[in-house]
Write a protein that holds these residues in place. Structure first.
Motif, PDB file in Angstrom:
ATOM      1  N   SER A  66       6.074   1.585  10.850  1.00 42.11           N
ATOM      2  CA  SER A  66       7.534   1.764  10.888  1.00 42.11           C
ATOM      3  C   SER A  66       8.281   1.020   9.786  1.00 42.11           C
ATOM      4  O   SER A  66       9.511   1.007   9.795  1.00 42.11           O
ATOM      5  N   GLY A  67       7.547   0.427   8.843  1.00 45.64           N
ATOM      6  CA  GLY A  67       8.220  -0.385   7.820  1.00 45.64           C
ATOM      7  C   GLY A  67       8.299   0.262   6.460  1.00 45.64           C
ATOM      8  O   GLY A  67       8.142  -0.421   5.432  1.00 45.64           O
ATOM      9  N   ASN A  68       8.553   1.555   6.395  1.00 50.81           N
ATOM     10  CA  ASN A  68       8.650   2.255   5.114  1.00 50.81           C
ATOM     11  C   ASN A  68       9.724   1.610   4.233  1.00 50.81           C
ATOM     12  O   ASN A  68      10.878   1.473   4.647  1.00 50.81           O
ATOM     13  N   ILE A  69       9.346   1.205   3.026  1.00 50.27           N
ATOM     14  CA  ILE A  69      10.235   0.450   2.128  1.00 50.27           C
ATOM     15  C   ILE A  69      10.816   1.381   1.065  1.00 50.27           C
ATOM     16  O   ILE A  69      10.078   2.109   0.403  1.00 50.27           O
ATOM     17  N   PRO A  70      12.143   1.370   0.857  1.00 50.27           N
ATOM     18  CA  PRO A  70      12.727   2.170  -0.235  1.00 50.27           C
ATOM     19  C   PRO A  70      12.260   1.659  -1.598  1.00 50.27           C
ATOM     20  O   PRO A  70      11.929   0.480  -1.754  1.00 50.27           O
ATOM     21  N   VAL A  71      12.248   2.557  -2.573  1.00 54.47           N
ATOM     22  CA  VAL A  71      11.903   2.187  -3.946  1.00 54.47           C
ATOM     23  C   VAL A  71      13.059   2.581  -4.856  1.00 54.47           C
ATOM     24  O   VAL A  71      13.865   3.453  -4.528  1.00 54.47           O
ATOM     25  N   LYS A  72      13.148   1.921  -5.998  1.00 55.52           N
ATOM     26  CA  LYS A  72      14.152   2.259  -7.005  1.00 55.52           C
ATOM     27  C   LYS A  72      13.568   3.309  -7.947  1.00 55.52           C
ATOM     28  O   LYS A  72      12.524   3.094  -8.562  1.00 55.52           O
ATOM     29  N   VAL A  73      14.224   4.445  -8.033  1.00 55.56           N
ATOM     30  CA  VAL A  73      13.800   5.512  -8.935  1.00 55.56           C
ATOM     31  C   VAL A  73      14.817   5.589 -10.068  1.00 55.56           C
ATOM     32  O   VAL A  73      16.012   5.805  -9.824  1.00 55.56           O
ATOM     33  N   ALA A  74      14.354   5.402 -11.286  1.00 52.48           N
ATOM     34  CA  ALA A  74      15.260   5.359 -12.436  1.00 52.48           C
ATOM     35  C   ALA A  74      14.779   6.315 -13.518  1.00 52.48           C
ATOM     36  O   ALA A  74      13.582   6.523 -13.694  1.00 52.48           O
TER      37      ALA A  74
ATOM     38  N   ILE B 167       0.861  -1.178   0.000  1.00 60.00           N
ATOM     39  CA  ILE B 167       0.000   0.000   0.000  1.00 60.00           C
ATOM     40  C   ILE B 167       0.902   1.234   0.000  1.00 60.00           C
ATOM     41  O   ILE B 167       2.018   1.203   0.517  1.00 60.00           O
ATOM     42  N   TYR B 168       0.405   2.292  -0.606  1.00 63.53           N
ATOM     43  CA  TYR B 168       1.139   3.554  -0.717  1.00 63.53           C
ATOM     44  C   TYR B 168       0.340   4.618   0.023  1.00 63.53           C
ATOM     45  O   TYR B 168      -0.770   4.979  -0.389  1.00 63.53           O
TER      46      TYR B 168
ATOM     47  N   GLU C 208      18.029   4.722  -4.999  1.00 59.87           N
ATOM     48  CA  GLU C 208      17.140   4.217  -3.950  1.00 59.87           C
ATOM     49  C   GLU C 208      16.627   5.385  -3.114  1.00 59.87           C
ATOM     50  O   GLU C 208      17.408   6.129  -2.509  1.00 59.87           O
ATOM     51  N   LEU C 209      15.309   5.552  -3.103  1.00 61.06           N
ATOM     52  CA  LEU C 209      14.666   6.627  -2.356  1.00 61.06           C
ATOM     53  C   LEU C 209      13.428   6.059  -1.669  1.00 61.06           C
ATOM     54  O   LEU C 209      12.980   4.965  -1.986  1.00 61.06           O
ATOM     55  N   TYR C 210      12.874   6.830  -0.752  1.00 64.02           N
ATOM     56  CA  TYR C 210      11.579   6.447  -0.191  1.00 64.02           C
ATOM     57  C   TYR C 210      10.480   6.998  -1.082  1.00 64.02           C
ATOM     58  O   TYR C 210      10.598   8.092  -1.645  1.00 64.02           O
ATOM     59  N   TRP C 211       9.386   6.241  -1.194  1.00 63.07           N
ATOM     60  CA  TRP C 211       8.292   6.647  -2.072  1.00 63.07           C
ATOM     61  C   TRP C 211       7.724   8.003  -1.668  1.00 63.07           C
ATOM     62  O   TRP C 211       7.310   8.792  -2.519  1.00 63.07           O
ATOM     63  N   ASN C 212       7.711   8.319  -0.381  1.00 64.35           N
ATOM     64  CA  ASN C 212       7.148   9.583   0.092  1.00 64.35           C
ATOM     65  C   ASN C 212       8.155  10.735   0.052  1.00 64.35           C
ATOM     66  O   ASN C 212       7.983  11.753   0.729  1.00 64.35           O
ATOM     67  N   THR C 213       9.198  10.587  -0.764  1.00 61.90           N
ATOM     68  CA  THR C 213      10.183  11.661  -0.950  1.00 61.90           C
ATOM     69  C   THR C 213       9.512  12.900  -1.535  1.00 61.90           C
ATOM     70  O   THR C 213       8.768  12.814  -2.505  1.00 61.90           O
ATOM     71  N   SER C 214       9.820  14.059  -0.965  1.00 66.16           N
ATOM     72  CA  SER C 214       9.257  15.314  -1.477  1.00 66.16           C
ATOM     73  C   SER C 214      10.031  15.772  -2.705  1.00 66.16           C
ATOM     74  O   SER C 214      11.133  15.285  -2.995  1.00 66.16           O
ATOM     75  N   ALA C 215       9.471  16.731  -3.418  1.00 64.30           N
ATOM     76  CA  ALA C 215      10.117  17.267  -4.622  1.00 64.30           C
ATOM     77  C   ALA C 215      11.474  17.874  -4.282  1.00 64.30           C
ATOM     78  O   ALA C 215      12.471  17.654  -4.977  1.00 64.30           O
ATOM     79  N   GLU C 216      11.519  18.646  -3.197  1.00 65.82           N
ATOM     80  CA  GLU C 216      12.774  19.286  -2.804  1.00 65.82           C
ATOM     81  C   GLU C 216      13.814  18.258  -2.365  1.00 65.82           C
ATOM     82  O   GLU C 216      15.002  18.409  -2.663  1.00 65.82           O
ATOM     83  N   THR C 217      13.368  17.220  -1.673  1.00 65.86           N
ATOM     84  CA  THR C 217      14.298  16.173  -1.228  1.00 65.86           C
ATOM     85  C   THR C 217      14.870  15.419  -2.426  1.00 65.86           C
ATOM     86  O   THR C 217      16.064  15.102  -2.460  1.00 65.86           O
ATOM     87  N   PHE C 218      14.017  15.148  -3.419  1.00 67.63           N
ATOM     88  CA  PHE C 218      14.509  14.487  -4.634  1.00 67.63           C
ATOM     89  C   PHE C 218      15.552  15.360  -5.322  1.00 67.63           C
ATOM     90  O   PHE C 218      16.643  14.893  -5.675  1.00 67.63           O
TER      91      PHE C 218
ATOM     92  N   ILE D 207      -0.799   8.639  11.409  1.00 73.00           N
ATOM     93  CA  ILE D 207      -0.549   7.986  10.116  1.00 73.00           C
ATOM     94  C   ILE D 207       0.868   8.293   9.634  1.00 73.00           C
ATOM     95  O   ILE D 207       1.334   9.431   9.715  1.00 73.00           O
ATOM     96  N   LYS D 208       1.546   7.285   9.106  1.00 74.44           N
ATOM     97  CA  LYS D 208       2.874   7.452   8.524  1.00 74.44           C
ATOM     98  C   LYS D 208       2.792   7.260   7.010  1.00 74.44           C
ATOM     99  O   LYS D 208       2.122   6.349   6.533  1.00 74.44           O
ATOM    100  N   SER D 209       3.478   8.134   6.275  1.00 74.34           N
ATOM    101  CA  SER D 209       3.447   8.025   4.813  1.00 74.34           C
ATOM    102  C   SER D 209       4.580   7.142   4.308  1.00 74.34           C
ATOM    103  O   SER D 209       5.598   6.968   4.970  1.00 74.34           O
ATOM    104  N   GLY D 210       4.383   6.577   3.111  1.00 72.14           N
ATOM    105  CA  GLY D 210       5.409   5.760   2.496  1.00 72.14           C
ATOM    106  C   GLY D 210       4.836   4.554   1.786  1.00 72.14           C
ATOM    107  O   GLY D 210       3.621   4.432   1.596  1.00 72.14           O
ATOM    108  N   LYS D 211       5.723   3.656   1.401  1.00 75.06           N
ATOM    109  CA  LYS D 211       5.335   2.378   0.791  1.00 75.06           C
ATOM    110  C   LYS D 211       5.514   1.289   1.845  1.00 75.06           C
ATOM    111  O   LYS D 211       6.583   1.179   2.455  1.00 75.06           O
ATOM    112  N   PHE D 212       4.472   0.485   2.025  1.00 79.17           N
ATOM    113  CA  PHE D 212       4.510  -0.518   3.087  1.00 79.17           C
ATOM    114  C   PHE D 212       4.060  -1.874   2.558  1.00 79.17           C
ATOM    115  O   PHE D 212       3.206  -1.964   1.684  1.00 79.17           O
ATOM    116  N   ALA D 213       4.643  -2.930   3.148  1.00 75.11           N
ATOM    117  CA  ALA D 213       4.318  -4.295   2.751  1.00 75.11           C
ATOM    118  C   ALA D 213       3.384  -4.931   3.768  1.00 75.11           C
ATOM    119  O   ALA D 213       3.586  -4.792   4.979  1.00 75.11           O
TER     120      ALA D 213
END
Length: 347
Positions: A103-111, A43-44, A166-176, A81-87
């Motif tokens: 607490s299980g925010n999963i990193p994603v591959k951004v290419a 879930i995202y 490798e980034l977190y899905w809930n990365t902000s525009a400025e953080t990216f 509520i915590k934002s991110g990608k979770f399994a």
């Protein structure tokens, strides 16, 4: 005797209540509560999502959403509520699920690669992280950020080196954006900066030339030789006469909007633009495309030779014939033009 019976009855009732309570606790906390067949589901959760929005994603995945609601309320997840990608793994109970999405925010591959404008890059990234394309383009074009880091609008795209990150899905525009600046600085080691200096080019100029090399050839083995041709022309004060720069200049004109130029013609050479390297000596003011890393390395490690010209090779499409003299080059060019004519490619 009567009092003993009452006490026994109370005790029995207590045991029944305790049993029901134990069953309730087991059902709410420890009983498996997933109903999907895969090993896990994802879930995202957005930074702005409420519990109801999280719940709507969970409901199709769980057997009993009501028991999850009860435990989520007890564990105060509904207000935290915590934002991110979770399994959510198959067979998880409610307690495990809450712990995972807390607490299980999963990193994603951004290419990304081959994104030839900041707008296209923003659109590509927006499909991979939470930040939308508007927020991304605003961050990427922020004038204060660009000027404080030595970029201009013409060179800003060069900060984004195509790769997988490798980034977190809930990365902000400025953080990216800031992460990409960090990667850019990491790429430009002292050794690479020294190589650019020895060639007589700035980092922006290396990337601008690399973008031309990349548009000329995707064949990595050939890129250093093409870079060597352009370096020779720069050193000798000869206009680059790079066809990809003419296409870049043309596509900025309304006349060529939504068209594909397959063949560079004399009319393109007359376009008034700082990117027209037939009319202007030296490098254009910025990159014309997003070069891959191999093209940047090709410029920094260009092949040293005496070639001043190259033309597409009709017998090996995707490769080129190189020439030291204009007479040689004209013969190579005529062979390629004949090939285009035979294919019916007129523009």
């Amino acid at each position: 005797m009567y009092i003993k019976k009452i006490l026994w009855a109370i005790a029995l009732i207590g045991l029944v209540v305790a049993g029901f309570f134990a069953y309730y606790v087991y059902n709410a906390m420890l009983s498996p509560n997933t109903k999907f067949n895969n090993d896990e589901a994802y879930i995202y959760i957005k930074s702005t999502d409420s519990y109801d929005e999280v719940r709507s994603q969970l409901e199709p995945l769980l057997k009993d959403i009501a028991s999850f609601d009860v435990l989520a309320e007890q564990k105060k997840y509904t207000s935290n509520i915590k934002s991110g990608k979770f399994a959510i793994k198959k067979g998880m109970n409610n307690n495990d699920i809450i712990n995972s999405i807390r607490s299980g925010n999963i990193p994603v591959k951004v290419a990304f690669n081959n994104q030839n404008s900041l707008e296209k890059l923003a659109g590509r990234i927006a499909k991979q992280i939470e930040a939308d394309s508007l927020a991304l383009i605003n961050a990427m074009t922020d004038t204060e950020f660009l000027s404080s880091n030595g970029f201009k609008s013409e060179t800003a795209l060069g900060m984004y080196l195509p790769n997988s990150y490798e980034l977190y899905w809930n990365t902000s525009a400025e953080t990216f954006r800031d992460r990409m600046l960090k990667e850019y600085k990491r790429f430009w080691t002292d050794k690479r900066i020294a190589k650019a200096h020895n060639i007589g080019l700035s980092q922006d100029q290396v990337i601008a030339l690399a973008s031309i090399v990349y548009e000329e050839s995707k064949a990595e083995k050939e890129q250093p030789r093409i870079a060597g041709v352009y370096i020779n022309r720069l050193k000798n004060g000869i206009p680059l006469q790079a066809d990809p720069t003419l296409k870049f200049a043309a596509y900025k004109l309304p006349k060529y909007k939504n068209t594909i130029i397959k063949r560079v013609l004399n009319v393109h050479k007359e376009i008034k633009s700082p990117y027209n390297t037939y009319k202007n000596r030296g490098l254009p003011p910025g990159l014309i495309a997003m070069p891959n890393i191999s093209a940047i390395e090709a410029v920094l490690n260009y092949e040293k030779h005496n070639y001043l010209y190259f033309s597409a090779d009709p017998k090996r499409i995707g490769y080129h014939k190189f020439a030291k003299t204009l007479a040689q080059h004209n013969a190579n060019a005529r062979a390629y033009h004949s090939y285009l004519n035979a294919k019916g490619i007129r523009k």
